[in-house]
Scaffold this motif. Structure first.
Motif, PDB file in Angstrom:
ATOM      1  N   UNK A 191     -14.735   6.669  14.573  1.00  0.00           N
ATOM      2  CA  UNK A 191     -14.682   5.630  13.405  1.00  0.00           C
ATOM      3  C   UNK A 191     -12.659   5.379  13.701  1.00  0.00           C
ATOM      4  N   UNK A 192     -12.681   4.398  13.307  1.00  0.00           N
ATOM      5  CA  UNK A 192     -11.234   3.753  13.355  1.00  0.00           C
ATOM      6  C   UNK A 192     -11.256   3.536  11.209  1.00  0.00           C
ATOM      7  N   UNK A 193     -10.011   4.381  11.123  1.00  0.00           N
ATOM      8  CA  UNK A 193      -9.521   3.517   9.162  1.00  0.00           C
ATOM      9  C   UNK A 193      -7.990   2.764   9.378  1.00  0.00           C
ATOM     10  N   UNK A 194      -8.472   1.565   8.864  1.00  0.00           N
ATOM     11  CA  UNK A 194      -7.701   0.925   8.539  1.00  0.00           C
ATOM     12  C   UNK A 194      -6.734   1.124   7.255  1.00  0.00           C
ATOM     13  N   UNK A 195      -5.540   1.426   6.543  1.00  0.00           N
ATOM     14  CA  UNK A 195      -4.772   1.581   5.729  1.00  0.00           C
ATOM     15  C   UNK A 195      -3.854  -0.005   5.691  1.00  0.00           C
ATOM     16  N   UNK A 196      -3.824   0.272   4.335  1.00  0.00           N
ATOM     17  CA  UNK A 196      -2.590  -0.626   3.847  1.00  0.00           C
ATOM     18  C   UNK A 196      -2.740  -0.068   1.886  1.00  0.00           C
ATOM     19  N   UNK A 197      -0.689  -0.413   1.970  1.00  0.00           N
ATOM     20  CA  UNK A 197      -0.275   0.743   0.322  1.00  0.00           C
ATOM     21  C   UNK A 197       0.151  -0.595   0.304  1.00  0.00           C
ATOM     22  N   UNK A 198      -0.103  -0.556  -1.426  1.00  0.00           N
ATOM     23  CA  UNK A 198       0.723  -1.885  -1.754  1.00  0.00           C
ATOM     24  C   UNK A 198       1.259  -1.253  -3.632  1.00  0.00           C
ATOM     25  N   UNK A 199       2.367  -0.533  -3.024  1.00  0.00           N
ATOM     26  CA  UNK A 199       3.257   0.613  -3.921  1.00  0.00           C
ATOM     27  C   UNK A 199       4.811  -0.127  -4.462  1.00  0.00           C
ATOM     28  N   UNK A 200       5.582   0.138  -5.300  1.00  0.00           N
ATOM     29  CA  UNK A 200       6.665   0.093  -4.927  1.00  0.00           C
ATOM     30  C   UNK A 200       7.488   1.118  -4.823  1.00  0.00           C
ATOM     31  N   UNK A 201       7.280   2.029  -4.272  1.00  0.00           N
ATOM     32  CA  UNK A 201       7.421   3.121  -3.390  1.00  0.00           C
ATOM     33  C   UNK A 201       8.250   3.311  -2.475  1.00  0.00           C
ATOM     34  N   UNK A 202       9.691   4.093  -2.297  1.00  0.00           N
ATOM     35  CA  UNK A 202      10.234   3.337  -0.706  1.00  0.00           C
ATOM     36  C   UNK A 202       9.789   4.425  -0.267  1.00  0.00           C
TER      37      UNK A 202
END
Length: 546
Positions: free
Chosen positions: A447-458
C-alpha cells in the motif's frame, strides 16, 4: 435427655456453625458498598484523633490496603488497617502534623465481601488546622514513546524546585520522597485533592520496589521542567515516562587478552571517540557498554591514546588508556556473518541489506559479491555499493537494478551471492561461499500512505512503526511525504520534535531539568493510534497536527 434439652442442643449446634460467608445462589451483587458514617467527617477541621473509622451499609473486606489506600501527605509506615463487619479502622502510630490537610484515596482498598465491588471515587479529607486546603491537580501518565496510558504509576508533588547544577538545594527524585503522593488509575489518570497553595515540582515513576524513590537503572520516570504554581487548581498535566540510566558513568574494567583489549563501562554508551585512531581498529562490543580494541601487529610496545565516551544523559569520560599485547592466548572466535534481510522494491528496483560480522573487517573483495537473476544475469556489486557502518561490524549494501527485470510475466528469482574470501577479518580469517534469496516487494501487494504535516515546528521526525513498535521508515522536516511499498498490517505514525536538531529522539535529563523531546502520535477518527493497511490500498493524506 428431655425434649427441651434436645431442641436446645440443635439450636446451639446451628448457632455454632454460623459464619460470615458469601450466600449461595441469588442475583449477583453489583452494587458497591456505601459509606454511611466516618470519624472524622469529610472536611472536618481541628482533628486530633489518630484513628479513622468508616462504617458501610454492608460487610466489607480490605484489598491490599498498603498499596491501594493512599494517605497524603504520608504519615509514614506506621499505619494499621483493620476490617470487621461493616467497619474499617485506620490507625496511625504517629500523630498528624499540625495545621495540615490530609486526603485519603481508598481506590480499590475497600470492597464488599461478596463480589469485591469497591466504592467509586471514595475520598476522605480532614485538617488538623483551621481550614481544609482546596487546591487540586489532575493529569495523566503515558509511556512517551508508545503513546500508552500507564496504570499504577506513582505521581509525586514536591514543594521545592527540582535539583539542577544551579540549584543544589532542590529536591532529588532519586533520594527524596514527595510531599504528596497519588497513583494513576486504569486509564492512566491521576488526581491530587486538598493540596495547599504553593509552588511544586511534579514527577511520576514506576515504583517497582515500592520505596517511593526512583531507581534510575530499573524504573521508568518522567517529570515536568516548569514548576506548578498552585494559586488555582491545575488541570490536564501530561507526564511522559521514559527509561534512562542516570548512574555515574565509569570504566569498570580494562582487559588485555592477547591481541584484543576490552574496555567495559558501568552502563550503555551513546557514543565514543579514540584519539589518535589512525593505527587502531576499534568498535562497540556485543552491547554498547563495551569497546573492543585490536592491538596493532607491528608493535609490541604499550600504546597510549585518549578515550572520550558519553552516555545518553550526556555524562562524559575523558581518560588516557594504555593497551598492549599480552602473553595470554585467548581463544579466537571464527568469523561469523549474517547476510541480513535483503529486499528489492519492484517499483524502483532498489536493493538493500546490511551484512553483520562478529569482528572488524580489514579487507573487502567486492568482486566476490554479486546478484544473480534467474541464473541468467549476473549483477556485480562494486565498492560504490558498499558502506561500512562506523564503530560497528556492519556493512551496508545498496544498488538499483534495471526495471526491465520486473516487467516480465514471470516473477524473477534473485539471489545475493557472497563468494569465498569475500572479506578478511582483523584476525585474517575469511568467509566461505554463501547465498540467500531476495524477496521482491510488488506494488500490487503493498500500500501507499500519504502524510501532510501541520505544525509550527521546523525540525521534526515522522516515523512509520509496525504494531510491535519497530521502525519501518521515516522522514525529516518534510511537510508532504509518501510512504511506499507498505506491507499489509497495522501501523502507527509517530512525530518527534527534534529540538536539538540531531536527527533522533532524546530522553530527558533530570540533572539539568531538561524534559524529553516531545512525541506525538497520529490518531484516527476513532481516536486510535493504530490503522490498518491492505494490499493495493492508498491511504491519505493523513493530517499530522502537532
Amino acid at each position: 435427655m428431655s425434649k427441651h434439652g434436645f431442641y436446645l442442643f440443635i439450636i446451639i449446634l446451628f448457632a455454632g456453625c454460623a459464619s460470615l460467608t458469601s450466600p449461595n445462589g441469588g442475583p449477583k451483587d453489583k452494587e458497591p458498598p456505601m459509606l454511611l458514617t466516618s470519624s472524622p467527617k469529610n472536611n472536618q477541621t481541628h482533628v486530633t484523633a489518630t484513628t479513622i473509622t468508616l462504617t458501610f451499609d454492608e460487610p466489607i473486606k480490605l484489598n491490599n490496603p498498603r498499596e491501594e489506600i493512599l494517605i497524603s501527605p504520608s504519615p509514614g509506615k506506621g499505619v494499621e488497617y483493620k476490617a470487621k463487619g461493616n467497619t474499617v479502622v485506620i490507625a496511625s502510630k504517629k500523630p498528624w502534623k499540625d495545621s495540615t490537610t490530609y486526603n485519603i484515596q481508598f481506590r480499590d482498598g475497600i470492597q464488599d465481601l461478596t463480589e469485591g465491588n469497591a466504592p467509586p471515587d471514595l475520598n476522605l479529607s480532614f485538617s488538623t488546622g483551621d481550614y481544609v486546603d482546596s487546591m487540586y491537580v489532575t493529569g495523566n501518565v503515558t509511556d512517551i514513546l508508545k503513546a500508552r496510558r500507564l496504570e499504577k504509576i506513582i505521581v509525586g508533588l514536591y514543594d521545592r524546585p527540582a535539583y539542577n547544577p544551579s540549584n543544589t538545594n532542590g529536591f532529588n527524585i532519586f533520594n527524596d520522597t514527595a510531599a504528596y503522593i497519588t497513583k494513576t488509575n486504569k486509564k492512566g489518570a491521576f488526581r491530587f485533592n486538598n493540596i495547599r497553595k504553593g509552588t511544586y515540582s511534579i514527577y511520576a515513576f514506576d515504583d517497582k520496589n515500592k520505596n517511593l524513590k526512583v531507581e534510575s537503572n530499573t524504573e521508568r520516570y518522567g517529570f515536568r521542567a516548569s514548576p506548578i504554581q498552585l494559586t488555582r487548581p491545575a488541570d490536564s498535566i501530561s507526564i511522559g515516562l521514559f527509561m534512562v540510566d542516570t548512574r555515574k558513568l565509569k570504566i569498570t574494567s580494562i582487559r588485555n587478552i592477547g591481541h584484543l583489549t576490552r574496555v567495559r563501562f558501568s552502563k550503555l554508551l551513546d557514543e565514543y571517540e579514540i584519539k589518535p585512531d589512525s593505527n587502531i581498529t576499534h568498535s562497540f562490543g556485543d552491547q554498547n557498554n563495551e569497546i573492543n580494541i585490536w592491538n596493532p601487529e607491528e608493535t609490541g610496545d604499550t600504546i597510549r591514546f585518549t578515550l572520550s565516551a558519553k552516555d545518553s544523559v550526556s555524562t562524559k569520560i575523558d581518560t588516557a588508556i594504555y593497551i598492549t599485547r599480552s602473553n595470554v592466548k585467548a581463544p579466537r572466535d571464527g568469523l561469523k556473518w549474517d547476510l541480513g534481510k535483503p529486499v528489492i522494491e519492484a517499483e524502483t528496483g532498489t536493493f538493500s541489506t546490511t551484512i553483520s560480522f562478529n569482528k572488524p573487517i580489514q579487507y573487502i573483495n567486492p568482486d566476490s559479491l554479486y546478484l544473480t537473476i534467474d541464473t541468467i544475469a549476473t549483477i556485480p556489486l562494486t565498492s560504490k555499493n558498499l558502506a561500512p557502518l562506523p564503530k560497528s561490524n556492519n556493512l551496508s549494501i545498496t544498488t538499483n537494478l534495471d526495471l526491465k527485470y520486473f516487467q516480465t510475466k514471470k516473477e524473477p528469482t534473485i539471489r545475493l551471492i557472497a563468494g569465498k574470501q569475500f572479506v578478511i577479518s582483523i584476525d585474517s580469517d575469511t568467509t566461505r561461499r554463501t547465498s540467500t534469496s531476495i524477496p521482491i516487494t510488488w506494488t500490487e501487494d503493498t500500500g501507499i500512505i500519504h502524510i501532510q504535516t501541520e505544525t509550527r515546528e521546523t525540525h521534526y521526525i515522522v516515523q512509520l512503526l509496525d504494531r510491535q513498535g519497530k521502525l519501518i521508515a521515516s522522514t525529516t522536516n518534510t511537510p508532504r511525504f509518501t510512504f511506499r511499498n507498505v506491507t499489509p498490517q497495522d501501523y502507527q505514525i509517530r512525530m518527534i520534535v527534534d529540538i536539538n536538531k540531531n536527527g533522533r529522539w532524546d530522553n530527558g535529563v533530570i540533572a539539568t531539568n531538561t524534559e524529553p523531546e516531545p512525541v506525538y502520535y497520529y490518531r484516527t477518527p476513532k481516536n486510535s493510534t493504530y490503522f490498518t493497511m491492505r494490499a493495493n490500498w492508498e491511504n491519505g493524506p493523513l493530517i499530522l497536527k502537532f
